[in-house]
Motif scaffolding. Structure first.
Motif, PDB file in Angstrom:
ATOM      1  N   GLU A   6       0.883  -1.223  -0.068  1.00 42.65           N
ATOM      2  CA  GLU A   6       0.077  -0.048   0.063  1.00 42.65           C
ATOM      3  C   GLU A   6       0.963   1.126  -0.018  1.00 42.65           C
ATOM      4  OE1 GLU A   6      -3.159   0.092  -0.595  1.00 42.65           O
ATOM      5  OE2 GLU A   6      -3.198  -2.336  -0.525  1.00 42.65           O
ATOM      6  N   ALA A   7       1.923   1.421   0.787  1.00 41.71           N
ATOM      7  CA  ALA A   7       2.896   2.320   0.677  1.00 41.71           C
ATOM      8  C   ALA A   7       3.374   2.653  -0.597  1.00 41.71           C
ATOM      9  CB  ALA A   7       4.041   2.246   1.711  1.00 41.71           C
ATOM     10  N   ILE A   8       3.726   1.501  -1.307  1.00 40.46           N
ATOM     11  CA  ILE A   8       4.479   1.678  -2.584  1.00 40.46           C
ATOM     12  C   ILE A   8       3.403   2.349  -3.583  1.00 40.46           C
ATOM     13  CG2 ILE A   8       5.257   0.419  -4.641  1.00 40.46           C
ATOM     14  CD1 ILE A   8       7.424   0.481  -2.895  1.00 40.46           C
ATOM     15  N   LEU A   9       2.043   1.835  -3.517  1.00 41.53           N
ATOM     16  CA  LEU A   9       1.039   2.158  -4.596  1.00 41.53           C
ATOM     17  C   LEU A   9       0.780   3.498  -4.105  1.00 41.53           C
ATOM     18  CD1 LEU A   9      -1.510  -0.853  -4.248  1.00 41.53           C
ATOM     19  CD2 LEU A   9      -0.043  -0.064  -6.310  1.00 41.53           C
ATOM     20  N   SER A  10       1.007   4.232  -2.922  1.00 43.68           N
ATOM     21  CA  SER A  10       0.684   5.551  -2.738  1.00 43.68           C
ATOM     22  C   SER A  10       1.703   6.366  -3.109  1.00 43.68           C
ATOM     23  CB  SER A  10       0.333   5.752  -1.177  1.00 43.68           C
ATOM     24  OG  SER A  10       1.383   5.526  -0.214  1.00 43.68           O
ATOM     25  N   GLU A  11       2.926   5.848  -3.189  1.00 47.85           N
ATOM     26  CA  GLU A  11       4.231   6.683  -3.558  1.00 47.85           C
ATOM     27  C   GLU A  11       4.657   6.785  -5.050  1.00 47.85           C
ATOM     28  OE1 GLU A  11       7.620   9.015  -2.362  1.00 47.85           O
ATOM     29  OE2 GLU A  11       5.810   8.571  -1.113  1.00 47.85           O
ATOM     30  N   TYR A  12       4.277   5.567  -5.421  1.00 48.26           N
ATOM     31  CA  TYR A  12       4.803   5.297  -7.161  1.00 48.26           C
ATOM     32  C   TYR A  12       3.471   5.232  -7.895  1.00 48.26           C
ATOM     33  CZ  TYR A  12       9.419   5.113  -4.834  1.00 48.26           C
ATOM     34  OH  TYR A  12      10.367   5.190  -4.068  1.00 48.26           O
ATOM     35  N   ASP A  13       3.741   5.277  -9.220  1.00 49.62           N
ATOM     36  CA  ASP A  13       3.052   5.176 -10.271  1.00 49.62           C
ATOM     37  C   ASP A  13       3.336   3.780 -10.780  1.00 49.62           C
ATOM     38  OD1 ASP A  13       1.000   5.302 -11.964  1.00 49.62           O
ATOM     39  OD2 ASP A  13       2.130   6.544 -13.675  1.00 49.62           O
ATOM     40  N   VAL A  14       2.731   2.584 -10.106  1.00 51.45           N
ATOM     41  CA  VAL A  14       2.765   1.455 -10.350  1.00 51.45           C
ATOM     42  C   VAL A  14       1.628   0.598  -9.902  1.00 51.45           C
ATOM     43  CG1 VAL A  14       3.762   0.928  -8.047  1.00 51.45           C
ATOM     44  CG2 VAL A  14       4.570  -0.814 -10.039  1.00 51.45           C
ATOM     45  N   ASP A  15       1.358  -0.586 -10.771  1.00 49.06           N
ATOM     46  CA  ASP A  15       0.112  -1.318 -10.755  1.00 49.06           C
ATOM     47  C   ASP A  15       0.319  -2.209  -9.633  1.00 49.06           C
ATOM     48  OD1 ASP A  15       0.649  -4.317 -11.868  1.00 49.06           O
ATOM     49  OD2 ASP A  15       1.577  -2.836 -13.053  1.00 49.06           O
ATOM     50  N   ARG A  16      -0.650  -2.823  -8.899  1.00 47.66           N
ATOM     51  CA  ARG A  16      -0.783  -3.395  -7.645  1.00 47.66           C
ATOM     52  C   ARG A  16       0.246  -4.860  -8.061  1.00 47.66           C
ATOM     53  NH1 ARG A  16      -3.103  -3.689  -2.984  1.00 47.66           N
ATOM     54  NH2 ARG A  16      -4.261  -1.824  -3.094  1.00 47.66           N
ATOM     55  N   GLU A  17      -0.178  -5.467  -9.018  1.00 47.92           N
ATOM     56  CA  GLU A  17       0.487  -6.791  -9.201  1.00 47.92           C
ATOM     57  C   GLU A  17       2.235  -6.632  -9.292  1.00 47.92           C
ATOM     58  OE1 GLU A  17       1.062  -9.742 -12.899  1.00 47.92           O
ATOM     59  OE2 GLU A  17      -0.870  -8.886 -12.621  1.00 47.92           O
TER      60      GLU A  17
END
Length: 87
Positions: A56-67
């Protein structure tokens, strides 16, 4: 999970590295080089986090898909576990 004590993160020029200090130097020789995302996850692990919280932290910080985030976080966490860097 949380990082074990006895490791410090430092900048060497443009590189971010993790090195052991104190008693950890006996069991862990060398250093770990972190890319930007690895450095971000490392910082997150200064506090107790689950793998899902890291995703969740990665998703909020970077423009990347969940997978991709799940795959990359899982691989990074497994590397830390293999090197015995997590409590």
């Amino acid at each position: 999970m949380k990082l074990k004590e006895g490791f410090i993160k430092s900048k060497l020029g443009d590189e971010c590295v993790v090195v052991p200090v104190g008693a950890q130097t006996v069991d862990f020789r060398g250093l770990i080089t972190l890319n930007e995302t690895g450095e971000f996850i490392w910082e997150q692990l200064n506090d107790e986090k689950t793998e899902q919280e890291l995703v969740e932290a990665i998703l909020s910080e970077y423009d990347v898909d969940r997978e991709t985030a799940e795959r990359d976080v899982h691989a990074f966490v497994n590397t830390l576990k293999e090197k015995d860097l997590l409590d």
